[in-house]
Design a protein around this motif. Structure first.
Motif, PDB file in Angstrom:
ATOM      1  N   ALA A  96       5.932 -10.361   0.436  1.00 54.53           N
ATOM      2  CA  ALA A  96       7.120 -10.054   1.233  1.00 54.53           C
ATOM      3  C   ALA A  96       7.031  -8.626   1.780  1.00 54.53           C
ATOM      4  O   ALA A  96       6.238  -7.804   1.304  1.00 54.53           O
ATOM      5  CB  ALA A  96       8.374 -10.228   0.384  1.00 54.53           C
ATOM      6  N   ALA A  97       7.876  -8.324   2.756  1.00 51.30           N
ATOM      7  CA  ALA A  97       7.829  -7.020   3.432  1.00 51.30           C
ATOM      8  C   ALA A  97       8.045  -5.861   2.466  1.00 51.30           C
ATOM      9  O   ALA A  97       7.455  -4.784   2.644  1.00 51.30           O
ATOM     10  CB  ALA A  97       8.872  -6.985   4.552  1.00 51.30           C
ATOM     11  N   ASP A  98       8.854  -6.055   1.417  1.00 50.30           N
ATOM     12  CA  ASP A  98       9.080  -4.944   0.490  1.00 50.30           C
ATOM     13  C   ASP A  98       7.800  -4.567  -0.246  1.00 50.30           C
ATOM     14  O   ASP A  98       7.507  -3.386  -0.451  1.00 50.30           O
ATOM     15  CB  ASP A  98      10.212  -5.268  -0.499  1.00 50.30           C
ATOM     16  N   LEU A  99       6.977  -5.567  -0.615  1.00 50.64           N
ATOM     17  CA  LEU A  99       5.702  -5.266  -1.265  1.00 50.64           C
ATOM     18  C   LEU A  99       4.700  -4.673  -0.285  1.00 50.64           C
ATOM     19  O   LEU A  99       3.937  -3.770  -0.639  1.00 50.64           O
ATOM     20  CB  LEU A  99       5.111  -6.522  -1.909  1.00 50.64           C
ATOM     21  N   GLU A 100       4.694  -5.165   0.944  1.00 55.52           N
ATOM     22  CA  GLU A 100       3.808  -4.581   1.955  1.00 55.52           C
ATOM     23  C   GLU A 100       4.077  -3.081   2.077  1.00 55.52           C
ATOM     24  O   GLU A 100       3.150  -2.273   2.100  1.00 55.52           O
ATOM     25  CB  GLU A 100       4.027  -5.251   3.307  1.00 55.52           C
ATOM     26  N   ASN A 101       5.348  -2.730   2.170  1.00 62.08           N
ATOM     27  CA  ASN A 101       5.718  -1.312   2.302  1.00 62.08           C
ATOM     28  C   ASN A 101       5.396  -0.527   1.032  1.00 62.08           C
ATOM     29  O   ASN A 101       4.919   0.614   1.102  1.00 62.08           O
ATOM     30  CB  ASN A 101       7.209  -1.174   2.624  1.00 62.08           C
ATOM     31  N   ALA A 102       5.665  -1.111  -0.135  1.00 63.74           N
ATOM     32  CA  ALA A 102       5.436  -0.416  -1.398  1.00 63.74           C
ATOM     33  C   ALA A 102       3.953  -0.180  -1.657  1.00 63.74           C
ATOM     34  O   ALA A 102       3.572   0.821  -2.264  1.00 63.74           O
ATOM     35  CB  ALA A 102       6.052  -1.210  -2.547  1.00 63.74           C
ATOM     36  N   PHE A 103       3.085  -1.102  -1.209  1.00 63.19           N
ATOM     37  CA  PHE A 103       1.654  -0.996  -1.473  1.00 63.19           C
ATOM     38  C   PHE A 103       0.894  -0.240  -0.387  1.00 63.19           C
ATOM     39  O   PHE A 103      -0.221   0.228  -0.634  1.00 63.19           O
ATOM     40  CB  PHE A 103       1.046  -2.387  -1.631  1.00 63.19           C
ATOM     41  N   ALA A 104       1.463  -0.121   0.811  1.00 63.93           N
ATOM     42  CA  ALA A 104       0.760   0.549   1.914  1.00 63.93           C
ATOM     43  C   ALA A 104       0.433   1.991   1.537  1.00 63.93           C
ATOM     44  O   ALA A 104       1.288   2.734   1.078  1.00 63.93           O
ATOM     45  CB  ALA A 104       1.608   0.515   3.180  1.00 63.93           C
ATOM     46  N   GLY A 105      -0.842   2.359   1.702  1.00 67.13           N
ATOM     47  CA  GLY A 105      -1.282   3.719   1.392  1.00 67.13           C
ATOM     48  C   GLY A 105      -1.578   3.951  -0.076  1.00 67.13           C
ATOM     49  O   GLY A 105      -1.827   5.089  -0.484  1.00 67.13           O
ATOM     50  N   PHE A 106      -1.565   2.888  -0.886  1.00 70.29           N
ATOM     51  CA  PHE A 106      -1.828   3.013  -2.315  1.00 70.29           C
ATOM     52  C   PHE A 106      -3.066   2.212  -2.708  1.00 70.29           C
ATOM     53  O   PHE A 106      -3.414   1.218  -2.054  1.00 70.29           O
ATOM     54  CB  PHE A 106      -0.646   2.487  -3.143  1.00 70.29           C
ATOM     55  N   ARG A 107      -3.696   2.641  -3.788  1.00 70.28           N
ATOM     56  CA  ARG A 107      -4.729   1.821  -4.429  1.00 70.28           C
ATOM     57  C   ARG A 107      -4.004   0.776  -5.275  1.00 70.28           C
ATOM     58  O   ARG A 107      -3.101   1.110  -6.043  1.00 70.28           O
ATOM     59  CB  ARG A 107      -5.640   2.676  -5.296  1.00 70.28           C
ATOM     60  N   VAL A 108      -4.393  -0.475  -5.104  1.00 72.67           N
ATOM     61  CA  VAL A 108      -3.760  -1.581  -5.814  1.00 72.67           C
ATOM     62  C   VAL A 108      -4.830  -2.325  -6.614  1.00 72.67           C
ATOM     63  O   VAL A 108      -5.917  -2.603  -6.103  1.00 72.67           O
ATOM     64  CB  VAL A 108      -3.058  -2.540  -4.826  1.00 72.67           C
ATOM     65  N   ARG A 109      -4.516  -2.620  -7.865  1.00 68.16           N
ATOM     66  CA  ARG A 109      -5.395  -3.444  -8.692  1.00 68.16           C
ATOM     67  C   ARG A 109      -4.863  -4.874  -8.676  1.00 68.16           C
ATOM     68  O   ARG A 109      -3.688  -5.111  -8.964  1.00 68.16           O
ATOM     69  CB  ARG A 109      -5.463  -2.939 -10.126  1.00 68.16           C
TER      70      ARG A 109
END
Length: 199
Positions: A96-109
């Motif tokens: 969802a858009a909230d996760l897209e925004n929260a993860f953008a610019g971050f390293r995600v495992r």
């Protein structure tokens, strides 16, 4: 209360209860995109009934493994040559858009808990985190074991400007040398680790 009032009220109440029980979707699972609403976005776990959020795109099949009324795992099956390279053309979870925004610019495992299927088992599978036109992690390959085990990789999700939205997917597929192959997943975990060096 007189009978002339009681019986019509009782009838209306009974009809309302029956109608409420018969409404479409009353017991239907909420199976849209994966959201982090109500969390701090550090760890998102998709398991149990939330596994219904996986979409069987491409020429794939997803079978729910049930324990009573609860989903405990998914068996993903596909045939050789029937899946494309793009994430959304494979079995996937849409974010969802909230996760897209929260993860953008971050390293995600990304961690997938998986194992061999009981029938036509794949020996390995692949996972891809796609941020749409912004890029993707590429297909990360893992060799499966007979027992459930965690398989992880990390990726720097591209930054986005302002209200810019991509369509993010986490796609999961068996490696299929011939015929059809299956494997089983029990959960997927997304962890926001730290700001990526490129952001």
């Amino acid at each position: 209360m007189s009978d002339i009032v009681f019986y019509p009220v009782a009838l209306i109440a009974a009809l309302a209860i029956i109608a409420a029980a018969a409404l479409p979707g009353r017991d239907r699972l909420q199976c849209g995109s994966v959201s982090g609403a109500g969390t701090d976005y550090r760890t998102i776990i998709v398991s149990g009934d939330d596994l219904c959020r996986m979409v069987a795109a491409g020429q794939s099949d997803i079978e729910r493994v049930m324990e009573g009324d609860e989903i405990t795992a998914l068996v993903i099956t596909a045939a050789a040559g029937q899946l494309g390279d793009r994430a959304e053309r494979n079995p996937h979870f849409r974010l969802a858009a909230d996760l897209e925004n929260a993860f953008a610019g971050f390293r995600v495992r990304v961690t997938v808990e998986a194992r061999h299927a009981d029938v036509r088992s794949a020996s390995s599978f692949e996972v891809n985190y796609s941020a749409g036109n912004e890029g993707n992690s590429g297909w990360q390959q893992f060799n499966l074991r007979p027992e459930f085990r965690d398989y992880s990789f990390e990726w720097d999700v591209p930054s986005r400007g302002g209200n810019e939205h991509a369509v993010d997917y986490v796609a999961i597929r068996p490696i299929i040398p011939d015929r059809t192959r299956s494997f089983e997943i029990r959960s997927i975990r997304l962890e926001r680790l730290r700001r990526s060096e490129s952001s």
